[in-house]
Motif scaffolding. Sequence first.
Motif, PDB file in Angstrom:
ATOM      1  N   ALA A  74       0.845  -1.200   0.000  1.00  0.00           N
ATOM      2  CA  ALA A  74       0.000   0.000   0.000  1.00  0.00           C
ATOM      3  C   ALA A  74       0.877   1.245   0.000  1.00  0.00           C
ATOM      4  CB  ALA A  74      -0.912   0.002   1.222  1.00  0.00           C
ATOM      5  N   ALA A  75       2.177   1.064  -0.296  1.00  0.00           N
ATOM      6  CA  ALA A  75       3.143   2.176  -0.276  1.00  0.00           C
ATOM      7  C   ALA A  75       3.116   2.889   1.068  1.00  0.00           C
ATOM      8  CB  ALA A  75       2.883   3.152  -1.419  1.00  0.00           C
ATOM      9  N   PHE A  76       2.808   2.124   2.132  1.00  0.00           N
ATOM     10  CA  PHE A  76       2.777   2.613   3.510  1.00  0.00           C
ATOM     11  C   PHE A  76       1.770   3.739   3.722  1.00  0.00           C
ATOM     12  CE2 PHE A  76       6.754   0.400   3.054  1.00  0.00           C
ATOM     13  CZ  PHE A  76       6.723  -0.423   4.176  1.00  0.00           C
ATOM     14  N   GLN A  77       0.770   3.817   2.846  1.00  0.00           N
ATOM     15  CA  GLN A  77      -0.341   4.725   3.081  1.00  0.00           C
ATOM     16  C   GLN A  77      -1.410   3.945   3.846  1.00  0.00           C
ATOM     17  OE1 GLN A  77      -1.564   6.654  -0.535  1.00  0.00           O
ATOM     18  NE2 GLN A  77       0.226   7.954  -0.542  1.00  0.00           N
ATOM     19  N   VAL A  78      -1.071   3.654   5.079  1.00  0.00           N
ATOM     20  CA  VAL A  78      -1.908   2.830   5.948  1.00  0.00           C
ATOM     21  C   VAL A  78      -2.124   3.581   7.257  1.00  0.00           C
ATOM     22  CG1 VAL A  78      -1.191   0.619   4.970  1.00  0.00           C
ATOM     23  CG2 VAL A  78       0.187   1.653   6.777  1.00  0.00           C
ATOM     24  N   PRO A  79      -3.171   3.227   8.008  1.00  0.00           N
ATOM     25  CA  PRO A  79      -3.392   3.890   9.300  1.00  0.00           C
ATOM     26  C   PRO A  79      -2.183   3.703  10.223  1.00  0.00           C
ATOM     27  CG  PRO A  79      -5.311   2.588   8.659  1.00  0.00           C
ATOM     28  CD  PRO A  79      -4.216   2.239   7.702  1.00  0.00           C
ATOM     29  N   MET A  80      -1.983   4.661  11.109  1.00  0.00           N
ATOM     30  CA  MET A  80      -0.878   4.596  12.060  1.00  0.00           C
ATOM     31  C   MET A  80      -0.905   3.299  12.862  1.00  0.00           C
ATOM     32  SD  MET A  80       1.766   6.131  13.436  1.00  0.00           S
ATOM     33  CE  MET A  80       1.628   7.894  13.105  1.00  0.00           C
ATOM     34  N   ARG A  81      -2.114   2.790  13.122  1.00  0.00           N
ATOM     35  CA  ARG A  81      -2.208   1.572  13.930  1.00  0.00           C
ATOM     36  C   ARG A  81      -1.530   0.387  13.252  1.00  0.00           C
ATOM     37  NH1 ARG A  81      -7.536   2.083  11.885  1.00  0.00           N
ATOM     38  NH2 ARG A  81      -8.132   0.367  10.498  1.00  0.00           N
ATOM     39  N   THR A  82      -1.406   0.409  11.925  1.00  0.00           N
ATOM     40  CA  THR A  82      -0.742  -0.693  11.231  1.00  0.00           C
ATOM     41  C   THR A  82       0.716  -0.782  11.645  1.00  0.00           C
ATOM     42  OG1 THR A  82      -2.218  -0.456   9.334  1.00  0.00           O
ATOM     43  CG2 THR A  82      -0.150  -1.637   8.970  1.00  0.00           C
ATOM     44  N   LEU A  83       1.418   0.365  11.616  1.00  0.00           N
ATOM     45  CA  LEU A  83       2.816   0.367  12.024  1.00  0.00           C
ATOM     46  C   LEU A  83       2.963   0.181  13.527  1.00  0.00           C
ATOM     47  CD1 LEU A  83       4.102   3.187   9.660  1.00  0.00           C
ATOM     48  CD2 LEU A  83       4.680   0.761   9.555  1.00  0.00           C
ATOM     49  N   LEU A  84       1.966   0.625  14.286  1.00  0.00           N
ATOM     50  CA  LEU A  84       1.999   0.376  15.728  1.00  0.00           C
ATOM     51  C   LEU A  84       1.845  -1.121  16.006  1.00  0.00           C
ATOM     52  CD1 LEU A  84       2.209   1.503  18.565  1.00  0.00           C
ATOM     53  CD2 LEU A  84      -0.269   1.896  18.537  1.00  0.00           C
ATOM     54  N   ARG A 145      17.951   3.533  -1.806  1.00  0.00           N
ATOM     55  CA  ARG A 145      16.873   4.121  -2.613  1.00  0.00           C
ATOM     56  C   ARG A 145      15.519   3.990  -1.914  1.00  0.00           C
ATOM     57  NH1 ARG A 145      15.664   2.944  -9.036  1.00  0.00           N
ATOM     58  NH2 ARG A 145      14.013   4.497  -9.273  1.00  0.00           N
ATOM     59  N   LEU A 146      15.239   2.808  -1.384  1.00  0.00           N
ATOM     60  CA  LEU A 146      13.966   2.591  -0.702  1.00  0.00           C
ATOM     61  C   LEU A 146      13.883   3.436   0.570  1.00  0.00           C
ATOM     62  CD1 LEU A 146      13.632  -1.273  -1.180  1.00  0.00           C
ATOM     63  CD2 LEU A 146      12.106   0.475  -2.134  1.00  0.00           C
ATOM     64  N   SER A 147      14.978   3.529   1.298  1.00  0.00           N
ATOM     65  CA  SER A 147      14.989   4.343   2.518  1.00  0.00           C
ATOM     66  C   SER A 147      14.723   5.806   2.193  1.00  0.00           C
ATOM     67  CB  SER A 147      16.327   4.201   3.242  1.00  0.00           C
ATOM     68  OG  SER A 147      16.478   2.886   3.753  1.00  0.00           O
ATOM     69  N   THR A 148      15.222   6.266   1.050  1.00  0.00           N
ATOM     70  CA  THR A 148      14.992   7.655   0.637  1.00  0.00           C
ATOM     71  C   THR A 148      13.531   7.873   0.262  1.00  0.00           C
ATOM     72  OG1 THR A 148      17.263   7.878  -0.170  1.00  0.00           O
ATOM     73  CG2 THR A 148      15.641   9.444  -1.012  1.00  0.00           C
ATOM     74  N   ILE A 149      12.978   6.929  -0.509  1.00  0.00           N
ATOM     75  CA  ILE A 149      11.572   7.042  -0.921  1.00  0.00           C
ATOM     76  C   ILE A 149      10.651   7.073   0.294  1.00  0.00           C
ATOM     77  CG2 ILE A 149       9.677   5.861  -2.106  1.00  0.00           C
ATOM     78  CD1 ILE A 149      11.747   4.766  -4.086  1.00  0.00           C
ATOM     79  N   PHE A 150      10.974   6.249   1.302  1.00  0.00           N
ATOM     80  CA  PHE A 150      10.097   6.125   2.475  1.00  0.00           C
ATOM     81  C   PHE A 150      10.763   6.721   3.718  1.00  0.00           C
ATOM     82  CE2 PHE A 150       8.797   2.808  -0.480  1.00  0.00           C
ATOM     83  CZ  PHE A 150       7.435   3.062  -0.563  1.00  0.00           C
ATOM     84  N   SER A 151      11.240   7.954   3.565  1.00  0.00           N
ATOM     85  CA  SER A 151      11.961   8.614   4.658  1.00  0.00           C
ATOM     86  C   SER A 151      11.120   9.638   5.401  1.00  0.00           C
ATOM     87  CB  SER A 151      13.215   9.309   4.093  1.00  0.00           C
ATOM     88  OG  SER A 151      12.837  10.296   3.132  1.00  0.00           O
ATOM     89  N   ASP A 152       9.881   9.850   4.957  1.00  0.00           N
ATOM     90  CA  ASP A 152       9.063  10.897   5.553  1.00  0.00           C
ATOM     91  C   ASP A 152       8.588  10.474   6.942  1.00  0.00           C
ATOM     92  OD1 ASP A 152       8.054  13.573   4.641  1.00  0.00           O
ATOM     93  OD2 ASP A 152       6.195  12.727   5.403  1.00  0.00           O
ATOM     94  N   GLU A 153       8.322  11.473   7.781  1.00  0.00           N
ATOM     95  CA  GLU A 153       7.815  11.192   9.125  1.00  0.00           C
ATOM     96  C   GLU A 153       6.563  12.014   9.404  1.00  0.00           C
ATOM     97  OE1 GLU A 153      10.886  11.553  12.022  1.00  0.00           O
ATOM     98  OE2 GLU A 153      12.117   9.968  11.130  1.00  0.00           O
ATOM     99  N   GLY A 154       5.818  12.283   8.329  1.00  0.00           N
ATOM    100  CA  GLY A 154       4.557  12.992   8.480  1.00  0.00           C
ATOM    101  C   GLY A 154       3.412  12.003   8.613  1.00  0.00           C
ATOM    102  N   GLN A 155       2.335  12.251   7.861  1.00  0.00           N
ATOM    103  CA  GLN A 155       1.192  11.337   7.936  1.00  0.00           C
ATOM    104  C   GLN A 155       1.553   9.975   7.375  1.00  0.00           C
ATOM    105  OE1 GLN A 155      -2.275  12.645   5.800  1.00  0.00           O
ATOM    106  NE2 GLN A 155      -3.597  11.045   6.650  1.00  0.00           N
ATOM    107  N   TRP A 156       2.355   9.968   6.297  1.00  0.00           N
ATOM    108  CA  TRP A 156       2.770   8.728   5.668  1.00  0.00           C
ATOM    109  C   TRP A 156       4.295   8.642   5.666  1.00  0.00           C
ATOM    110  CZ3 TRP A 156      -1.826   6.851   5.497  1.00  0.00           C
ATOM    111  CH2 TRP A 156      -2.918   7.579   5.011  1.00  0.00           C
ATOM    112  N   ALA A 157       4.801   7.421   5.561  1.00  0.00           N
ATOM    113  CA  ALA A 157       6.252   7.238   5.445  1.00  0.00           C
ATOM    114  C   ALA A 157       6.745   7.612   4.054  1.00  0.00           C
ATOM    115  CB  ALA A 157       6.625   5.793   5.763  1.00  0.00           C
TER     116      ALA A 157
END
Length: 203
Positions: A74-84, A145-157
């Motif tokens: 889902a390209a980590f566009q998932v609810p926060m509870r998923t990562l929790l 490369r993947l770490s750069t793509i998913f480096s955000d710490e806002g609503q989504w990674a």
Amino acid sequence: HVAAAHDRPYEREFLVPLASHRIGCDVHQGLLRWREFPIEVNDILQRARTLPSGWRVCADIDLLLHTALHAANAAFQVPMRTLLDVHLLTRSSDLDWAEVIVQARRWRAGRCLWLTLDIARRWFQSPIPEAALSALSPPPHLARRLSTIFSDEGQWACSEAANTRLMRAVSRALLRERKRDASAYLWQTLQREVSLALGRRRA
């Protein structure tokens, strides 16, 4: 609602009456829409444990892998509870990291799990053994490369620049461990996009 999965439904959603409410219930005919992950459902059922209440739940290893696969695809566009949930599972005393690595490789889900664990560690300081991350990590250039793509710490990674339909498709392809699986995913995506476009034209 029927979510298309090539030639057969992937899941069906039902509304179940509960007192004065209706609760959405997804009945899956497959654990994932994508067929390039060879998941043995019978093995998952065999590993399931029964709670004192009588409910059967998946073993922690299967919960972790399944959650990681869904989040990554889902390209980590998932609810926060998923990562929790991932964070809490990494703290489970029932988790055998050596077996996690073996099972992830068996499902060809090592990259998906590695990236999910990397994000959970950054966001929640999850207690993940370095040896496990190292064993699951893709080649260094791809890991960067993947770490750069998913480096955000806002609503989504997922970083804002990478949060487009095209870049999400590219990132999913990069998470496939074999070139043939990446090609299969891209072909599935193309078929789905063409089908959706034709549907919009007919409408």
